[in-house]
Design an enzyme around this catalytic site. Structure first.
Site, mmCIF file in Angstrom:
data_model
loop_
_atom_site.group_PDB
_atom_site.id
_atom_site.type_symbol
_atom_site.label_atom_id
_atom_site.label_comp_id
_atom_site.label_asym_id
_atom_site.label_seq_id
_atom_site.Cartn_x
_atom_site.Cartn_y
_atom_site.Cartn_z
ATOM 1 N N TRP A 15 0.834 -1.213 0.000
ATOM 2 C CA TRP A 15 0.000 0.000 0.000
ATOM 3 C C TRP A 15 0.858 1.248 0.000
ATOM 4 O O TRP A 15 0.512 2.241 -0.639
ATOM 5 C CB TRP A 15 -1.007 -0.036 1.144
ATOM 6 C CG TRP A 15 -2.040 -1.098 0.906
ATOM 7 C CD1 TRP A 15 -2.214 -2.245 1.614
ATOM 8 C CD2 TRP A 15 -3.006 -1.146 -0.159
ATOM 9 N NE1 TRP A 15 -3.226 -2.991 1.065
ATOM 10 C CE2 TRP A 15 -3.734 -2.340 -0.018
ATOM 11 C CE3 TRP A 15 -3.330 -0.289 -1.211
ATOM 12 C CZ2 TRP A 15 -4.756 -2.702 -0.899
ATOM 13 C CZ3 TRP A 15 -4.353 -0.649 -2.088
ATOM 14 C CH2 TRP A 15 -5.052 -1.840 -1.922
ATOM 15 N N LYS B 9 -12.532 -2.350 5.902
ATOM 16 C CA LYS B 9 -11.702 -3.229 6.714
ATOM 17 C C LYS B 9 -12.250 -3.260 8.146
ATOM 18 O O LYS B 9 -12.788 -4.246 8.587
ATOM 19 C CB LYS B 9 -10.243 -2.771 6.715
ATOM 20 C CG LYS B 9 -9.381 -3.220 5.527
ATOM 21 C CD LYS B 9 -9.884 -2.797 4.176
ATOM 22 C CE LYS B 9 -9.061 -3.267 3.007
ATOM 23 N NZ LYS B 9 -8.027 -2.354 2.580
ATOM 24 N N ASP C 52 -2.137 6.410 6.390
ATOM 25 C CA ASP C 52 -3.160 5.529 5.836
ATOM 26 C C ASP C 52 -3.425 4.467 6.897
ATOM 27 O O ASP C 52 -2.624 3.562 7.104
ATOM 28 C CB ASP C 52 -2.639 4.899 4.534
ATOM 29 C CG ASP C 52 -3.619 3.872 3.944
ATOM 30 O OD1 ASP C 52 -4.660 3.596 4.573
ATOM 31 O OD2 ASP C 52 -3.314 3.356 2.852
HETATM 32 C C1 LIG Z 1 -7.506 -1.753 1.362
HETATM 33 C C2 LIG Z 1 -6.462 -0.705 1.527
HETATM 34 C C3 LIG Z 1 -6.345 0.385 0.642
HETATM 35 C C4 LIG Z 1 -7.224 0.536 -0.573
HETATM 36 O O1 LIG Z 1 -8.509 0.822 -0.199
HETATM 37 P P1 LIG Z 1 -9.665 1.057 -1.283
HETATM 38 O O2 LIG Z 1 -10.769 1.549 -0.407
HETATM 39 O O3 LIG Z 1 -9.940 -0.234 -1.955
HETATM 40 O O4 LIG Z 1 -9.186 2.085 -2.236
HETATM 41 C C5 LIG Z 1 -5.371 1.324 0.883
HETATM 42 N N1 LIG Z 1 -4.545 1.222 1.935
HETATM 43 C C6 LIG Z 1 -4.629 0.191 2.810
HETATM 44 C C7 LIG Z 1 -3.684 0.142 3.966
HETATM 45 C C8 LIG Z 1 -5.587 -0.795 2.628
HETATM 46 O O5 LIG Z 1 -5.674 -1.821 3.497
#
Ligand SMILES: *Cc1c(COP(=O)(O)O)cnc(C)c1O
Length: 360
Positions: free
Chosen positions: A102, A196, A172
């Site tokens: 990511w 998540k 993030d």
């Molecule tokens: C799943 C995830 C993303 C991407 O998320 P989307 O909502 O599918 O764009 C980005 N960063 C992390 C750490 C993730 O787990």
């Protein structure tokens, strides 16, 4: 209904109590005769739902008053672009820490807007750990420092809060937000996709310090400008109403369980069940450095990968679902977010022991 445990990395398990409440009020929300899905986002019922969700999130995370909470769409992936568009503020450089898949995506997108300094990277050991702060080579002229506080694919979590001085810190937190208390005041901006650890897919949450809003780069699309959403209480256009409603119920569920302090205790306990077992055997292997073992996403491999398929099949038969690792790393991954009951982790460990006895 068959009892299953869903170990998917996302979209992921939701609290059963929340789903039951959604079902009970699906056709008629609080006697108003319609579903939340059918409500005008500008009607008083829906406005109250969203305001309450925000208030509960602020409460749970102790978000200071000088931060805005934005309910957006576009996923965490859209934030990979929105962050540089809004936070460069006339500067030309940003620092990024690279701890895995990511981080790499965030870096690749930021490069379209600015010069990216990779301040630290764990590429040397296949992204199985996170470099400590003393290894971060920060640029004092950077517009901000971005890191991925929990790498969902590698299962690498950073438990300490980076110190970036006056340079805003951006995280993030998609896959571990709400898993434990954090000090929001140490951050310039936090973002997370909901699917998540928050609620259904379709909602992205941004928590941003007010002074960082309002200096977006020329050409920033209206919808990508935090100011648009901050000035309009996330109602400039139609927000993802149903995911916000479900997220609001999840926030109440977390509060009822004692908030994030209690969740952290539960999450430590749950993760230890699995890690302790992984450490006790060499039939399975966990690649992650001890100090960065994620409490949410736990990757592991079988010593003999030719048994992978049999392992997954047996797990499936017991209702232990979605354990296949990410296609980029292989092996297995158990995602055990807030909503995964302790019993689910216990069942998984029990199955793993039996599988080892039969095949070890
Ligand atoms: C799943 C995830 C993303 C991407 O998320 P989307 O909502 O599918 O764009 C980005 N960063 C992390 C750490 C993730 O787990």
């Amino acid at each position: 209904m068959r009892q299953i445990y869903n170990f998917s990395a996302g979209p992921a398990v939701l609290p059963k109590e929340v789903l039951q409440q959604v079902r009970s009020e699906l056709l008629d929300w609080h006697g108003c005769g319609m579903s939340v899905m059918e409500m005008s986002h500008r009607g008083k019922e829906y406005m109250a739902i969203q305001a309450e969700a925000e208030a509960d999130l602020r409460d749970l995370m102790e978000i200071p008053a000088h931060y805005k909470v934005l309910f957006l769409q576009g996923g965490a992936s859209s934030q990979f672009a929105a962050v540089p568009m809004n936070l460069l503020r006339g500067k030309t450089k940003a620092d990024y820490v690279n701890t895995g898949e990511w981080s790499k995506k965030a870096i690749a997108e930021a490069k379209r807007y600015c010069e990216v300094n990779v301040a630290a990277s764990s590429a040397d050991r296949n992204f199985s750990y996170a470099p400590t702060q003393d290894q971060w080579r920060l640029d004092p002229d950077a517009a901000y420092v971005h890191y991925t506080s929990n790498e969902t694919i590698g299962g690498v979590e950073i438990f300490w809060t980076p110190d970036t001085g006056k340079v805003p810190l951006v995280a993030d937190m998609s896959s571990h937000i709400l898993s434990r208390p954090i000090d929001v005041s140490k951050y310039g901006l936090i973002y997370a996709g909901a699917q998540k650890n928050i609620g259904p897919a379709g909602l992205t949450i941004v928590i941003v310090r007010e002074d960082l809003i309002g200096q977006s780069m020329p050409g920033t699309p209206t919808m990508f400008d935090y100011k648009t959403h901050a000035d309009n209480e996330s109602m400039y256009n139609t927000p993802p109403t149903f995911p916000i409603y479900v997220a609001g119920l999840v926030f109440k569920w977390l509060k009822a369980r004692g908030g994030l302090v209690e969740m952290e205790k539960i999450n430590i306990r749950k993760a230890a069940l699995l890690y302790d077992y992984l450490d006790s055997t060499d039939f399975y292997h966990c690649p992650t450095a001890r100090e960065n073992r994620s409490r949410m996403n736990i990757p592991f491999t079988l010593k003999d990968p030719s048994l992978d398929e049999a392992f997954l099949k047996g797990a499936q038969e017991r209702g232990l679902l979605q354990l296949k690792g990410h296609r980029s790393v292989g092996g297995m991954r158990a995602s055990i977010y807030n909503a995964m009951p302790e019993e689910g982790v216990r069942m998984l460990v029990e199955y793993m022991k039996e599988f080892e006895q039969k095949n070890g």
